[in-house]
Design a protein around this motif. Sequence first.
Motif, PDB file in Angstrom:
ATOM      1  N   ILE A 136      41.732   3.438 -60.798  1.00  0.00           N
ATOM      2  CA  ILE A 136      41.399   3.471 -59.369  1.00  0.00           C
ATOM      3  C   ILE A 136      40.679   4.766 -58.996  1.00  0.00           C
ATOM      4  CG2 ILE A 136      42.358   3.515 -57.031  1.00  0.00           C
ATOM      5  CD1 ILE A 136      44.635   1.724 -58.088  1.00  0.00           C
ATOM      6  N   VAL A 137      41.168   5.908 -59.491  1.00  0.00           N
ATOM      7  CA  VAL A 137      40.530   7.191 -59.189  1.00  0.00           C
ATOM      8  C   VAL A 137      39.118   7.235 -59.770  1.00  0.00           C
ATOM      9  CG1 VAL A 137      40.647   9.686 -59.525  1.00  0.00           C
ATOM     10  CG2 VAL A 137      42.721   8.405 -59.003  1.00  0.00           C
ATOM     11  N   LEU A 140      36.833   5.237 -57.439  1.00  0.00           N
ATOM     12  CA  LEU A 140      36.552   5.943 -56.197  1.00  0.00           C
ATOM     13  C   LEU A 140      35.513   7.044 -56.404  1.00  0.00           C
ATOM     14  CD1 LEU A 140      40.183   6.176 -54.779  1.00  0.00           C
ATOM     15  CD2 LEU A 140      38.272   4.967 -53.720  1.00  0.00           C
ATOM     16  N   ASN A 141      35.643   7.790 -57.499  1.00  0.00           N
ATOM     17  CA  ASN A 141      34.660   8.844 -57.767  1.00  0.00           C
ATOM     18  C   ASN A 141      33.322   8.261 -58.226  1.00  0.00           C
ATOM     19  OD1 ASN A 141      35.606  11.852 -57.585  1.00  0.00           O
ATOM     20  ND2 ASN A 141      37.395  10.708 -58.248  1.00  0.00           N
ATOM     21  N   TYR A 143      31.916   5.628 -56.791  1.00  0.00           N
ATOM     22  CA  TYR A 143      31.203   5.285 -55.561  1.00  0.00           C
ATOM     23  C   TYR A 143      30.993   6.466 -54.620  1.00  0.00           C
ATOM     24  CZ  TYR A 143      31.354   0.361 -56.760  1.00  0.00           C
ATOM     25  OH  TYR A 143      31.166  -0.843 -57.388  1.00  0.00           O
ATOM     26  N   LEU A 147      33.026   5.969 -49.887  1.00  0.00           N
ATOM     27  CA  LEU A 147      34.261   5.212 -50.112  1.00  0.00           C
ATOM     28  C   LEU A 147      35.490   6.113 -50.003  1.00  0.00           C
ATOM     29  CD1 LEU A 147      35.577   2.525 -50.793  1.00  0.00           C
ATOM     30  CD2 LEU A 147      35.261   3.041 -53.222  1.00  0.00           C
ATOM     31  N   ILE A 148      35.376   7.365 -50.476  1.00  0.00           N
ATOM     32  CA  ILE A 148      36.507   8.288 -50.453  1.00  0.00           C
ATOM     33  C   ILE A 148      36.945   8.580 -49.020  1.00  0.00           C
ATOM     34  CG2 ILE A 148      37.220  10.672 -50.947  1.00  0.00           C
ATOM     35  CD1 ILE A 148      35.514  10.483 -53.503  1.00  0.00           C
ATOM     36  N   PHE A 151      38.794   5.446 -47.815  1.00  0.00           N
ATOM     37  CA  PHE A 151      40.038   5.250 -48.562  1.00  0.00           C
ATOM     38  C   PHE A 151      41.107   6.236 -48.100  1.00  0.00           C
ATOM     39  CE2 PHE A 151      42.820   6.350 -52.104  1.00  0.00           C
ATOM     40  CZ  PHE A 151      43.265   5.104 -52.514  1.00  0.00           C
ATOM     41  N   GLU A 152      40.714   7.515 -47.934  1.00  0.00           N
ATOM     42  CA  GLU A 152      41.700   8.529 -47.591  1.00  0.00           C
ATOM     43  C   GLU A 152      42.085   8.474 -46.118  1.00  0.00           C
ATOM     44  OE1 GLU A 152      40.771  12.351 -49.269  1.00  0.00           O
ATOM     45  OE2 GLU A 152      41.147  11.563 -51.277  1.00  0.00           O
ATOM     46  N   GLU A 294      45.222   9.647 -54.034  1.00  0.00           N
ATOM     47  CA  GLU A 294      44.501  10.427 -53.025  1.00  0.00           C
ATOM     48  C   GLU A 294      44.293  11.867 -53.471  1.00  0.00           C
ATOM     49  OE1 GLU A 294      44.917   8.359 -48.747  1.00  0.00           O
ATOM     50  OE2 GLU A 294      46.041  10.196 -49.042  1.00  0.00           O
ATOM     51  N   THR A 297      41.841  12.008 -56.472  1.00  0.00           N
ATOM     52  CA  THR A 297      40.486  11.672 -56.028  1.00  0.00           C
ATOM     53  C   THR A 297      39.843  12.843 -55.308  1.00  0.00           C
ATOM     54  OG1 THR A 297      41.025   9.322 -55.815  1.00  0.00           O
ATOM     55  CG2 THR A 297      39.114  10.109 -54.596  1.00  0.00           C
ATOM     56  N   HIS A 301      36.840  14.996 -56.908  1.00  0.00           N
ATOM     57  CA  HIS A 301      35.561  14.856 -56.203  1.00  0.00           C
ATOM     58  C   HIS A 301      34.962  16.227 -55.895  1.00  0.00           C
ATOM     59  CE1 HIS A 301      32.483  13.139 -53.639  1.00  0.00           C
ATOM     60  NE2 HIS A 301      32.853  13.928 -52.658  1.00  0.00           N
TER      61      HIS A 301
END
Length: 378
Positions: A136-137, A140-141, A143, A147-148, A151-152, A294, A297, A301
């Motif tokens: 999942i992480v 997220l990274n 995209y 997206l982050i 998501f957060e 979270e 990510t 990031h």
Amino acid sequence: MSNIKKQSFFDGAFGKYILPGIVLQSVLIGGGYATGREIVAFGAKFGALGWLGGIGIFIGFTIMSILTFEIARIYKVYDYKSVVKQFAGKFALLYDIIYILLSILIIAVMASATGEIVQQTLGLSYWIGVTGVVIIVGILNFYGSWLIERFETYGTIALYIGYIIFSILVISKTWGNAQQVFANGDTSYIKGSIGVGTVLWAGIIYVGYNLAVYPAALFTLKRQSTRKETIIAGILSGFFMTIPWFLTYFSIMGFYPSKVVLEASVPWLQMLNGLGGTWVIVLFGIVIGWTLIETSTGMIHAFVERVNTGLKEIGKNPLTDKQNALLTITVLIIAMGLSKIGIIDLIAKGYTMMAYGMIAVYAIPLVTIGLYKIVKSK
């Protein structure tokens, strides 16, 4: 009129004032207070005096947020190398080293907690939970920022709801004992006398190691254009980052000075045991898994943004989406291996050591050189 691009909700007042604090809180929650172990180590162990550490933590986070946001706004820099360079100069390289080590340490703490909780709450293998988080992480990274942010934001709302539920369940059942702790000024878990300075210093250490969360929010600051916006956003960030600390602290006070809770790897798990049935424990397992996602990510990031900035400076192309995901997974795997040391030792020893480093290379230069530059800027 049809050619005018509709402004996103994230680009208005929400993005300027609230989003930076949400991202900071969402990254902080993993290394800062997800398990409850962190609150014991840097506040709750002092019993009735522990709340003083919480006040110091709020003030510390608020000051650090305002100054960091304002430096980013004045110089229009949104990756941590460029921001730190404005007030730390050549010592920015030391921040690089400490940030990377602390990021891996924080993710390792979360991995250790997640492995223990997944096994106890969901009955799944440690590695099933870890593998799911890594995937999942990585996605997220892959995209990136768009997206982050979403998501957060939604994740933080869900996490707050979860922590409020957990706190209500615990505090409603144990508030009588918590009142006795405060009425008696109970600090008995710590042997000997405790001074106010000792508690406040613990709060400073807590803020110190959590300075690693600030790079994760820098990409959200591009929307800020005035000092008023950075100050308001900084104060709101202080609140967002401290409220869960107090929820956890008051929950622990209901059990103080029980060693079963205060010496547990995951105090929240002990506090929730027997309260609300199996669904509460399962929900807590899900929440902890989400916090790891979270936190990992956000921190990774920020590291990816730093790498890309460095590549641009030497005339090379930034990392591709696939390379971002690969770098993310590599860092996570290293952290998972480190997690086997155990959560109590990682927090008690690793966090404290890294906190001193962060205070030296980030906090002190920021409140001296950084503040001077802010005051002098037009």
